[in-house]
Design a protein around this motif. Structure first.
Motif, PDB file in Angstrom:
ATOM      1  N   LEU A  85       0.873  -1.185  -0.072  1.00 35.81           N
ATOM      2  CA  LEU A  85       0.038  -0.013  -0.054  1.00 35.81           C
ATOM      3  C   LEU A  85       0.658   1.223  -0.019  1.00 35.81           C
ATOM      4  CD1 LEU A  85      -1.203  -2.346   1.943  1.00 35.81           C
ATOM      5  CD2 LEU A  85      -3.244  -0.673   2.207  1.00 35.81           C
ATOM      6  N   ASP A  86       0.961   2.173  -1.231  1.00 30.76           N
ATOM      7  CA  ASP A  86       1.368   3.504  -1.096  1.00 30.76           C
ATOM      8  C   ASP A  86       0.767   4.466  -0.879  1.00 30.76           C
ATOM      9  OD1 ASP A  86       3.402   5.179  -1.629  1.00 30.76           O
ATOM     10  OD2 ASP A  86       3.574   4.637  -3.810  1.00 30.76           O
ATOM     11  N   GLU A  87       1.070   5.120   0.140  1.00 36.15           N
ATOM     12  CA  GLU A  87       0.237   6.406   0.748  1.00 36.15           C
ATOM     13  C   GLU A  87      -1.164   6.222   0.537  1.00 36.15           C
ATOM     14  OE1 GLU A  87       1.738   8.727   2.391  1.00 36.15           O
ATOM     15  OE2 GLU A  87       3.890   8.846   1.635  1.00 36.15           O
ATOM     16  N   PRO A  88      -1.812   5.164   1.032  1.00 37.60           N
ATOM     17  CA  PRO A  88      -3.226   4.917   0.705  1.00 37.60           C
ATOM     18  C   PRO A  88      -4.277   5.841   1.244  1.00 37.60           C
ATOM     19  CG  PRO A  88      -2.440   3.399   2.389  1.00 37.60           C
ATOM     20  CD  PRO A  88      -1.185   4.263   2.036  1.00 37.60           C
ATOM     21  N   PHE A  89      -3.964   6.605   2.069  1.00 40.66           N
ATOM     22  CA  PHE A  89      -4.809   7.544   2.959  1.00 40.66           C
ATOM     23  C   PHE A  89      -4.380   9.068   2.194  1.00 40.66           C
ATOM     24  CE2 PHE A  89      -3.926   4.187   6.094  1.00 40.66           C
ATOM     25  CZ  PHE A  89      -5.104   3.318   5.573  1.00 40.66           C
ATOM     26  N   ALA A  90      -3.491   9.404   1.490  1.00 37.02           N
ATOM     27  CA  ALA A  90      -3.025  10.668   1.110  1.00 37.02           C
ATOM     28  C   ALA A  90      -4.328  11.482   0.543  1.00 37.02           C
ATOM     29  CB  ALA A  90      -1.939  10.586   0.384  1.00 37.02           C
ATOM     30  N   ASN A  91      -5.354  10.946  -0.118  1.00 42.16           N
ATOM     31  CA  ASN A  91      -6.202  11.898  -0.616  1.00 42.16           C
ATOM     32  C   ASN A  91      -7.259  11.766   0.005  1.00 42.16           C
ATOM     33  OD1 ASN A  91      -4.626  12.442  -2.826  1.00 42.16           O
ATOM     34  ND2 ASN A  91      -5.076  10.616  -3.930  1.00 42.16           N
ATOM     35  N   VAL A  92      -7.457  11.168   1.202  1.00 45.65           N
ATOM     36  CA  VAL A  92      -8.746  11.140   2.083  1.00 45.65           C
ATOM     37  C   VAL A  92      -8.618  12.344   3.217  1.00 45.65           C
ATOM     38  CG1 VAL A  92     -10.182   9.756   3.810  1.00 45.65           C
ATOM     39  CG2 VAL A  92      -8.665   8.729   1.953  1.00 45.65           C
ATOM     40  N   ASP A  93      -9.848  12.977   3.562  1.00 41.78           N
ATOM     41  CA  ASP A  93      -9.677  14.078   4.129  1.00 41.78           C
ATOM     42  C   ASP A  93      -9.474  13.645   5.749  1.00 41.78           C
ATOM     43  OD1 ASP A  93     -12.646  13.800   5.828  1.00 41.78           O
ATOM     44  OD2 ASP A  93     -12.958  13.532   4.189  1.00 41.78           O
ATOM     45  N   ALA A  94      -9.005  14.365   6.553  1.00 38.19           N
ATOM     46  CA  ALA A  94      -8.308  14.415   7.985  1.00 38.19           C
ATOM     47  C   ALA A  94      -9.649  13.627   8.906  1.00 38.19           C
ATOM     48  CB  ALA A  94      -7.793  15.432   8.504  1.00 38.19           C
ATOM     49  N   THR A  95     -10.891  14.088   8.522  1.00 37.32           N
ATOM     50  CA  THR A  95     -11.750  13.642   9.490  1.00 37.32           C
ATOM     51  C   THR A  95     -12.029  12.075   9.408  1.00 37.32           C
ATOM     52  OG1 THR A  95     -13.481  14.238   8.034  1.00 37.32           O
ATOM     53  CG2 THR A  95     -13.015  15.911   9.821  1.00 37.32           C
ATOM     54  N   LEU A  96     -12.073  11.782   8.002  1.00 40.21           N
ATOM     55  CA  LEU A  96     -11.990  10.081   7.880  1.00 40.21           C
ATOM     56  C   LEU A  96     -10.778   9.270   7.910  1.00 40.21           C
ATOM     57  CD1 LEU A  96     -14.356  10.500   4.837  1.00 40.21           C
ATOM     58  CD2 LEU A  96     -15.102   9.715   7.026  1.00 40.21           C
ATOM     59  N   ARG A  97      -9.715   9.774   7.995  1.00 37.50           N
ATOM     60  CA  ARG A  97      -8.487   9.281   7.940  1.00 37.50           C
ATOM     61  C   ARG A  97      -8.068   8.225   8.893  1.00 37.50           C
ATOM     62  NH1 ARG A  97      -4.300  13.562   6.822  1.00 37.50           N
ATOM     63  NH2 ARG A  97      -5.653  13.700   5.084  1.00 37.50           N
ATOM     64  N   ARG A  98      -8.487   8.690  10.115  1.00 37.06           N
ATOM     65  CA  ARG A  98      -8.423   7.524  11.368  1.00 37.06           C
ATOM     66  C   ARG A  98      -9.251   6.535  11.227  1.00 37.06           C
ATOM     67  NH1 ARG A  98      -7.515  10.789  15.310  1.00 37.06           N
ATOM     68  NH2 ARG A  98      -5.237  10.316  15.717  1.00 37.06           N
ATOM     69  N   ARG A  99     -10.688   6.546  10.881  1.00 33.44           N
ATOM     70  CA  ARG A  99     -11.309   5.556  10.791  1.00 33.44           C
ATOM     71  C   ARG A  99     -11.031   4.503   9.818  1.00 33.44           C
ATOM     72  NH1 ARG A  99     -16.702   4.171  11.281  1.00 33.44           N
ATOM     73  NH2 ARG A  99     -17.019   2.136  10.551  1.00 33.44           N
ATOM     74  N   LEU A 100     -10.512   4.889   8.496  1.00 31.95           N
ATOM     75  CA  LEU A 100     -10.031   4.301   7.473  1.00 31.95           C
ATOM     76  C   LEU A 100      -8.725   3.640   7.717  1.00 31.95           C
ATOM     77  CD1 LEU A 100     -10.548   3.553   4.706  1.00 31.95           C
ATOM     78  CD2 LEU A 100      -9.333   5.582   3.892  1.00 31.95           C
ATOM     79  N   ARG A 101      -7.949   4.185   8.707  1.00 37.61           N
ATOM     80  CA  ARG A 101      -6.517   3.553   9.118  1.00 37.61           C
ATOM     81  C   ARG A 101      -7.138   2.450   9.830  1.00 37.61           C
ATOM     82  NH1 ARG A 101      -3.820   8.631  11.860  1.00 37.61           N
ATOM     83  NH2 ARG A 101      -3.139   9.781   9.821  1.00 37.61           N
ATOM     84  N   GLU A 102      -8.175   2.466  10.927  1.00 37.81           N
ATOM     85  CA  GLU A 102      -8.367   1.425  11.747  1.00 37.81           C
ATOM     86  C   GLU A 102      -9.141   0.178  11.016  1.00 37.81           C
ATOM     87  OE1 GLU A 102     -11.173   3.381  14.370  1.00 37.81           O
ATOM     88  OE2 GLU A 102      -9.535   4.250  15.527  1.00 37.81           O
ATOM     89  N   ASP A 103      -9.939   0.579  10.027  1.00 35.90           N
ATOM     90  CA  ASP A 103     -10.573  -0.570   9.210  1.00 35.90           C
ATOM     91  C   ASP A 103      -9.474  -1.167   8.130  1.00 35.90           C
ATOM     92  OD1 ASP A 103     -12.817   0.456  10.342  1.00 35.90           O
ATOM     93  OD2 ASP A 103     -13.520   1.445   8.278  1.00 35.90           O
ATOM     94  N   THR A 104      -8.608  -0.355   7.772  1.00 40.93           N
ATOM     95  CA  THR A 104      -7.577  -1.069   7.063  1.00 40.93           C
ATOM     96  C   THR A 104      -6.813  -2.039   7.750  1.00 40.93           C
ATOM     97  OG1 THR A 104      -7.454   0.867   5.378  1.00 40.93           O
ATOM     98  CG2 THR A 104      -5.678  -0.549   5.646  1.00 40.93           C
TER      99      THR A 104
END
Length: 347
Positions: A162-181
């Motif tokens: 995974l190469d910078e997978p959350f770079a284009n996601v807004d900050a409010t969703l980033r933490r949730r996306l990290r946890e789910d990933t």
């Protein structure tokens, strides 16, 4: 069973981007490649995926050479899944069709009946169940990235890159996306290597962090190890919003413009670099005859405390305090540096 990089070096024209890299990523543990832009992180991932031709060294997966020593497996024959910061979804295909892409290819008709079940399983794993018939343009950026993750996981690859997978996601969703990933990768049991330049992201996502600086891996350890025992000033400066100060060592004591430090390790007399995290600084009103003192210039409210800025010469000390207490802008203060977040390195 692991993904191994052995003595990997790479250059673009005459510019070396990787220098004799050795790294092993194990299944069931997420390895983060962390470092500043241009340190070679993405190039290492592209070499593992076969998107760049290996110039020197060897890359092995589960003990078998994928690249190096005369071997150069084609990207499509490597059992790896790829997720980039740009989702690269097919706009004319539904979510289910995107996830199923490549899954049904080459399967017998009887197997194809199971594709739908696999797609539903993967979408549920990333929190997108019920969205099978939607098209990418109707999804948020975070949802599109989840589709890309589900598509990469569907064929059950031996390694996930995974190469910078959350770079284009807004900050409010980033933490949730990290946890789910993190949950999806751990449940899959694959070898997982994630590239990021965000120290907070690495701490939240990784089981092991590999620090890359100028094409070299300078430290590999758990998040706690790289936080507590950084191998050099570059690593120390990445974590905890750390700041750089200049000090002078005299008689084993480090003197800065703001106060003195007793180093926890050996340092030589002369100029040193001090890396200090704001929450490792305490401030107290300076005595009239204080040798080291500076004036509070600004205070910023942070919700869980306040950030106090104290300039002196060409340096600004930032201290994160639980509360300002009886201090105020314009007060002269001296600083105390707590060892847990203060690191001293000879220049």
């Amino acid at each position: 069973m692991s993904l191994e990089f052995r003595g990997v070096s790479h250059a673009y024209d005459t510019q070396a981007v990787l220098r004799d890299v050795d790294l092993t990523a194990e299944p069931g543990a997420i390895t983060c490649l962390l470092g500043p832009s241009g340190s070679g992180k993405s190039t290492l991932l592209r070499l593992a995926a076969g998107l760049e031709r290996l110039q020197q060294g060897e890359i092995l997966l589960d003990g078998r050479t994928m690249a190096g020593g005369g071997v150069d497996d084609a990207p499509e024959s490597r059992p790896v899944g790829l997720v980039f910061q740009d989702h690269v979804l097919f706009p004319h295909r539904t979510v289910a069709q995107n996830v199923a892409f490549g899954l049904a290819r080459g399967r017998k008709a009887a197997d194809r009946e199971n594709v739908r079940a696999v797609v539903e399983e993967q979408l549920a794993a990333v929190g997108l169940d019920g969205l099978e018939d939607r098209y990418p343009h109707t999804l948020s950026g975070g949802q599109q990235q989840r589709v890309a993750l589900a598509r990469a996981l569907a064929p059950k690859p031996r390694a996930m890159l995974l190469d910078e997978p959350f770079a284009n996601v807004d900050a409010t969703l980033r933490r949730r996306l990290r946890e789910d990933t993190r949950r999806a990768l751990r449940d899959a049991g694959s070898i997982a290597v994630v590239v990021t330049h965000d120290p907070e992201e690495a701490l939240e996502l990784a089981d092991r962090i590999a620090m890359m600086v100028a094409g070299e891996i300078v430290q590999v350890g758990t998040p706690a190890q790289v936080w507590q025992q950084p191998a050099g000033s570059v690593v120390a400066a990445l974590f905890g919003n750390a700041q750089r100060l200049t000090g002078e060592v005299q008689g084993g004591i480090v003197r800065t413009r703001f106060g003195t430090i007793e180093p926890t390790g050996p340092v030589h007399d002369g100029t040193v670099e001090v890396i200090v995290r704001p929450d490792a600084v305490s401030l107290a009103r300076a005595a009239a005859d204080a040798t080291f003192a500076a004036t509070i210039d600004d205070v910023r409210f942070l919700g869980d405390g306040c950030l106090v800025l104290v300039p002196a010469g060409d340096e600004v000390l930032r201290a994160k305090l639980p509360s300002l207490g009886d201090l105020a802008v314009g007060d002269r203060v001296s600083a105390t540096f707590h060892p847990a977040g203060t690191f001293v390195y000879n220049c």
